[in-house]
Design a protein around this motif. Structure first.
Motif, PDB file in Angstrom:
ATOM      1  N   ILE A  59       0.837  -1.203   0.000  1.00  0.00           N
ATOM      2  CA  ILE A  59       0.000   0.000   0.000  1.00  0.00           C
ATOM      3  C   ILE A  59       0.874   1.256   0.000  1.00  0.00           C
ATOM      4  O   ILE A  59       0.599   2.216  -0.725  1.00  0.00           O
ATOM      5  CB  ILE A  59      -0.956  -0.015   1.216  1.00  0.00           C
ATOM      6  N   ARG A  68      -9.389  -6.740  -2.675  1.00  0.00           N
ATOM      7  CA  ARG A  68     -10.519  -6.393  -3.541  1.00  0.00           C
ATOM      8  C   ARG A  68     -10.866  -4.916  -3.450  1.00  0.00           C
ATOM      9  O   ARG A  68     -11.490  -4.363  -4.338  1.00  0.00           O
ATOM     10  CB  ARG A  68     -11.746  -7.232  -3.174  1.00  0.00           C
ATOM     11  N   SER A  69     -10.451  -4.284  -2.341  1.00  0.00           N
ATOM     12  CA  SER A  69     -10.833  -2.890  -2.142  1.00  0.00           C
ATOM     13  C   SER A  69      -9.733  -1.920  -2.572  1.00  0.00           C
ATOM     14  O   SER A  69      -9.876  -0.717  -2.420  1.00  0.00           O
ATOM     15  CB  SER A  69     -11.163  -2.664  -0.669  1.00  0.00           C
ATOM     16  N   TYR A  70      -8.615  -2.424  -3.074  1.00  0.00           N
ATOM     17  CA  TYR A  70      -7.504  -1.524  -3.418  1.00  0.00           C
ATOM     18  C   TYR A  70      -6.834  -1.999  -4.694  1.00  0.00           C
ATOM     19  O   TYR A  70      -6.084  -2.969  -4.685  1.00  0.00           O
ATOM     20  CB  TYR A  70      -6.502  -1.468  -2.266  1.00  0.00           C
TER      21      TYR A  70
END
Lengths: 165, 587
Positions: free
Chosen positions: B149, B184-186
Motif C-alpha cells: 500500500i 478487492r478494495s484496493y
C-alpha cells in the motif's frame, strides 16, 4: 446548487473501518446528516448509508475520497438514479385523556404502530422517507413529543440496479 | 516443516524478506521484544536516532532518494506520537514510509496503561492506511500489505501498530512470507485510458501557447525520462512545482523554473497566458494557483494524475487522465509519434516560435537574477551562497532543505537535472525536516554528495541529530543560511504587517554553530562576505572533508526577501519582483 445526497458504501467489515469514514468527513469539512451501518449477508462486508449535502463538485470529491479509503470496496450515489429510502423512528408521545384517541388517529394516518404504552404516553414506531417522519412530528406537535430515536436513512436502488462486488 | 518463529522474529524476518536495508528507530518498553529480535540478526541495520520525529524524516528522505519505502520502528505512547509530524510530512508529499509502533499488550488496550496512545487513531488523518495487529499470526500479511500500500498507486505512509503480546518471544507460529497480495478494495490504476490519451495528444498538438506543468508525481512515479522526451519532442516549455523539481532537467533551455508563490516571472506569466496546460502529477496546490478564480483564464487543462481525487479538485480538467505517470506518459509519447508521422505539420511551429519569443522576452527582462542585480553591492546574499554550492557540487548533489526563505532560494537557484535529488517538505512545510532527510539520503547513497540547505531556525528544530551523524559518520554538508531570524515570517511581517516583527527574531540567543558542530566532532566554518565565500565553499567540498560532516554557518543579509512573490488573491501574472520595485507590469 447544494442538494441532499444519499451515498451507499460497501466496506470491509473490519475494526476501525467506520472510524476512517467518519474521520474523513470531519477532516475534509464534509457534512454528515445521518449515517447507518450494519453487516450485509456477506459477513465480510458492511453496508453503510449516509446522507450528506453539497454542490456537485463537493459530492464528486466526497465519493472520490471515500473510494480512496483502503477498506472501502464500493461507493454509489443512490440519488443519481431511482431509489428507495427508508428511515425508522421510535417516538414517545405524551398521550393523556382525550389526547389518546387523537394521537392514535394521527399514528394510523402515518401508518405508524403503537408499540408500547403507559397511562401517560404512547411509543409510536414509524418508517418511511425522512420527510414523512418530520411531518409526523409536526402533526403531533413538538410540545407532545417526549423522546425521539431515529435510525438514519437506509437506501437501495430501484429495479434491477444492484450494488454488489 | 514450516519454520516456527515468535511474533518479534516474524516481524524482523518479514522486513528482511521485504528487502529492507535500514530501520530508523528508537527503543522503548513496548518495542523491546522487537529490539531483541533485531539484535539477533545482521540483515536489517538499525539506525539509532535521537528523536522519533527525525526517524520518520530519515525514512522519508531515504524513500524520496531511492523510491523504496523507508522504515521506522518506535515504541508506544510518546515514541509513536513523536513520529506524527514525520508521518504527516510524508502524507502531504505522497512518499512511501512504513512506521512500526509498539503498543501496550492487548489486554491493557484502552485502560490508559503506561505509555499507551491510540496510535491508529492519532495517526488516522495523516496515513494512507494503518493496521492494528491483533495477534502474532497476522504479522507477515500486515507487513506485506503495508509495503504494498505504501509504495503503490499514490504512495503514502502506513502505520503498523503492534501490541507487545503479539511479539512475545515464547509464543511461536509457522512463518511464511506471502508472495503476493491481492485486495478487492484496493486496485490502483496503472495505464491511462487510451481514448483520453488520444484526446490529450490532439489538444497538445493543436496548442499555440502550451505549458507543461509537472509536479511531484513525475519524480515519485519515475516518469522524468518520459516527460522529458515528450517536452523535447514537442519543444514545449516546462515548469515544475516545488515538489516536481528535477522532473525535467533544470539546465534545459525549455525549463522555465519553478512556478507559483515564489516561482519565476517567466513560469508564472507563461502559465497565465497559456492556451493549453498539461498538468502531470501536480495537484494545483494553493501555493501554485494563488486565486483559483483568476487562474490561467484562457487555458484548457489536461490533467494526468494517479489519484482520481486530485483531478478537478481545485481546477476543473478538460481532459482528465487517471493513471500512473510513467506508463501514461510513455503511452502518450507513442501516440504523439504516430500522430506526427501521419501529419508532420501537426504542430503550429510559427505559433510555438512566437510563444517562445514572448517567454524569452519575459525571461530576459525579469529573470531570477533581477532582484540580485537590483540589490547592487549588498552584504552576502543567500542566493549567492546557494549558487556557490551549486557550482562546487556541479549541480549533482542530493539537496535537502528545511522550510522558509532558504528553501525557496535553494529551489530557485540550485538547478536539478535529475529527479530525486531535491528533497524538501513541500506540502506540510515541516521545519526540522532537512537534516534528518539528508541523513536518510546519505544512508541510501553513502558515497553521494548530500547537502542540507537550512536556516538557523529550522536547523535548531532537529539539531540533536548531529549526534546521530557522529555515531554513523555521515559526511553531510550543512549550509546554514543564517539571517538570525525566522526569515519567511519576517518577510510576511515586512510586507503585510507594517514591519512589526512579532516574535520572529532571536539574534542575541543563537549558539556558536561552529563550536556546536565541533562539540559533536564535526567541522565548522563561518562566512559573512562574498569574497570569502567561494574559497570556503570550495574547501568544504574538497577531498579534505570528503568523510566528514561540515557545518557552514553563512551569515547572510538579514533583510533579504524572496522574490518574485505572488500578490495575495491575484492571478498568476500578479507578482512583486523586488523590494522597492512594486508589482511587475503585467504584460
Amino acid at each position: 446548487m447544494s442538494a441532499r445526497r444519499i451515498i451507499a458504501v460497501l466496506l470491509e467489515n473490519e475494526a476501525g473501518a467506520l472510524s476512517r469514514i467518519i474521520g474523513l468527513f470531519a477532516q475534509r469539512n464534509y457534512n454528515i446528516e445521518s449515517l447507518t451501518v450494519a453487516p450485509t449477508e456477506d459477513e465480510t462486508l458492511s453496508r453503510l448509508t449516509l446522507t450528506t449535502c453539497g454542490d456537485e463538485s463537493t459530492i464528486e470529491q466526497v465519493t472520490k475520497q471515500l473510494n480512496k479509503l483502503i477498506e472501502v470496496v464500493k461507493v454509489v450515489d443512490l440519488t443519481d438514479g431511482d431509489h428507495i429510502e427508508r428511515e425508522l423512528m421510535l417516538v414517545k408521545v405524551r398521550a393523556e385523556g382525550a389526547q389518546r384517541p387523537e394521537i392514535k388517529r394521527v399514528a394510523d394516518i402515518f401508518r405508524g404502530q403503537i408499540v408500547d404504552l403507559t397511562p401517560d404516553a404512547y411509543t409510536v414506531q414509524l418508517t418511511g422517507p425522512s420527510e414523512k417522519l418530520d411531518a409526523f412530528i409536526r402533526a403531533i406537535g413538538r410540545a407532545a413529543v417526549l423522546e425521539v430515536a431515529r435510525s438514519g436513512v437506509s437506501g437501495i436502488g430501484r429495479g434491477d440496479a444492484m450494488m454488489r462486488l | 516443516m514450516a519454520e516456527m518463529l515468535s511474533g518479534a522474529d516474524m516481524l524482523v524476518r518479514a522486513l528482511q524478506d521485504e528487502g529492507v536495508e535500514y530501520l530508523f528507530g528508537y527503543p522503548g518498553g513496548a518495542a523491546l521484544h522487537i529490539y531483541d529480535a533485531i539484535f539477533k540478526q545482521q540483515k536489517v541495520e538499525h539506525i539509532l536516532v535521537r528523536h522519533e520525529q527525525a526517524a520518520a524524516h530519515m525514512a522519508d528522505g531515504y524513500a524520496r532518494a531511492t523510491g523504496r519505502p523507508g522504515v521506522v520502528l518506535v515504541t508506544s505512547g510518546p515514541g509513536a506520537t513523536n513520529t506524527i509530524t514525520g508521518i504527516a510530512t510524508a502524507h502531504m508529499d505522497s512518499t512511501p514510509i512504513v512506521v512500526i509502533s509498539g503498543q501496550v499488550p492487548t489486554d491493557q488496550l484502552g485502560t490508559d496503561a503506561f505509555q499507551e496512545t491510540d496510535m491508529v487513531g492519532v495517526s488516522r488523518p495523516v496515513v494512507k492506511h494503518s493496521f492494528l495487529v491483533r495477534n502474532a499470526a497476522e504479522i507477515p500479511m500486515a507487513v506485506k500489505k503495508a509495503f504494498y500500500i505504501a509504495a503503490s498507486g499514490r504512495p503514502g505512509p502506513v502505520v503498523i501498530d503492534v501490541p507487545k503480546d503479539a511479539t512475545d518471544p515464547n509464543a511461536k507460529f509457522e512463518y511464511a512470507y506471502p508472495k503476493d497480495v491481492a485486495m478487492r478494495s484496493y486496485n490502483p490504476v496503472a495505464h491511462g485510458h487510451s481514448g483520453q490519451i488520444r484526446a490529450a495528444v490532439k489538444l497538445l498538438l493543436a496548442a499555440k501557447r502550451p505549458v507543461i506543468y509537472s509536479g511531484g508525481g513525475v519524480v515519485q512515479g519515475d516518469a522524468a525520462e518520459a516527460l522529458t522526451a515528450i517536452a523535447r519532442r514537442l519543444d514545449y516549455p516546462v515548469t515544475n512545482t516545488l515538489m516536481g523539481l528535477g522532473g525535467f532537467p533544470g539546465t534545459d533551455r525549455r525549463f522555465l523554473g519553478m512556478l507559483g508563490l515564489h516561482g519565476t516571472f517567466e513560469a508564472n506569466l507563461a502559465m497565465h497566458h497559456a492556451d493549453v496546460i498539461f498538468a502531470v502529477g501536480a495537484r494545483f496546490d494553493d501555493r501554485v494557483t494563488n486565486n483559483p478564480a483568476k487562474f490561467c483564464p484562457s487555458a484548457k487543462f489536461i490533467h494526468l494524475d494517479v489519484d482520481p481525487a486530485s483531478i478537478s479538485k481545485i481546477i476543473p480538467a478538460d481532459i482528465p487522465i487517471v493513471g500512473a505517470a510513467a506508463p501514461a506518459l510513455t503511452g502518450m509519447l507513442g501516440r504523439l509519434e504516430t500522430e506526427l508521422e501521419r501529419n508532420p505539420d501537426a504542430i503550429d511551429r510559427d505559433a510555438i516560435d512566437a510563444w517562445w519569443r514572448r517567454i524569452d522576452g519575459w525571461r530576459g527582462r525579469f529573470g531570477l537574477d533581477h532582484d540580485q542585480r537590483a540589490r547592487g553591492d549588498a552584504p552576502l546574499l543567500p542566493q549567492q551562497v546557494v549558487q556557490a554550492v551549486y557550482r562546487a557540487t556541479r549541480g549533482e548533489a542530493y539537496v535537502t532543505a528545511d522550510v522558509g526563505q532558504h528553501q525557496m532560494f535553494a529551489a530557485q537557484y540550485y538547478l536539478f537535472d535529475e529527479p530525486r535529488r531535491w528533497i524538501n517538505s513541500g506540502g506540510l512545510g515541516t521545519m526540522g525536516f532537512g537534516l534528518p532527510a539528508a541523513m536518510g539520503a546519505q544512508f541510501a547513497f553513502p558515497d553521494a554528495q548530500v547537502v542540507c540547505v537550512t536556516g538557523e531556525g529550522s536547523f535548531m528544530m532537529n539539531m540533536q541529530e548531529l549526534s546521530t551523524c557522529m555515531q554513523y559518520a555521515l559526511p553531510i554538508k550543512i549550509i546554514n543560511l543564517n539571517n538570525q531570524a525566522l526569515g519567511m515570517v519576517k518577510q510576511w511581517q515586512d510586507m503585510q504587517y507594517g514591519g512589526r516583527h512579532s516574535h520572529s527574531t532571536y539574534k542575541d540567543a543563537l549558539p556558536d554553530f561552529v563550536a556546536l558542530a565541533a562539540s559533536f566532532g564535526h567541522a565548522g566554518f563561518r562566512v559573512d562576505t562574498l569574497p570569502e565565500l567561494e574559497a570556503v565553499v570550495a574547501e568544504i567540498f574538497s577531498d579534505k572533508y570528503k568523510d566528514r560532516l561540515v557545518f557552514l554557518d553563512a551569515w547572510i543579509d538579514p533583510d533579504e526577501h524572496v522574490y518574485p512573490m505572488a500578490i495575495k488573491g491575484g492571478a498568476m501574472n500578479e507578482m512583486v519582483l523586488t523590494r522597492n520595485g512594486g508589482p511587475a507590469p503585467p504584460p
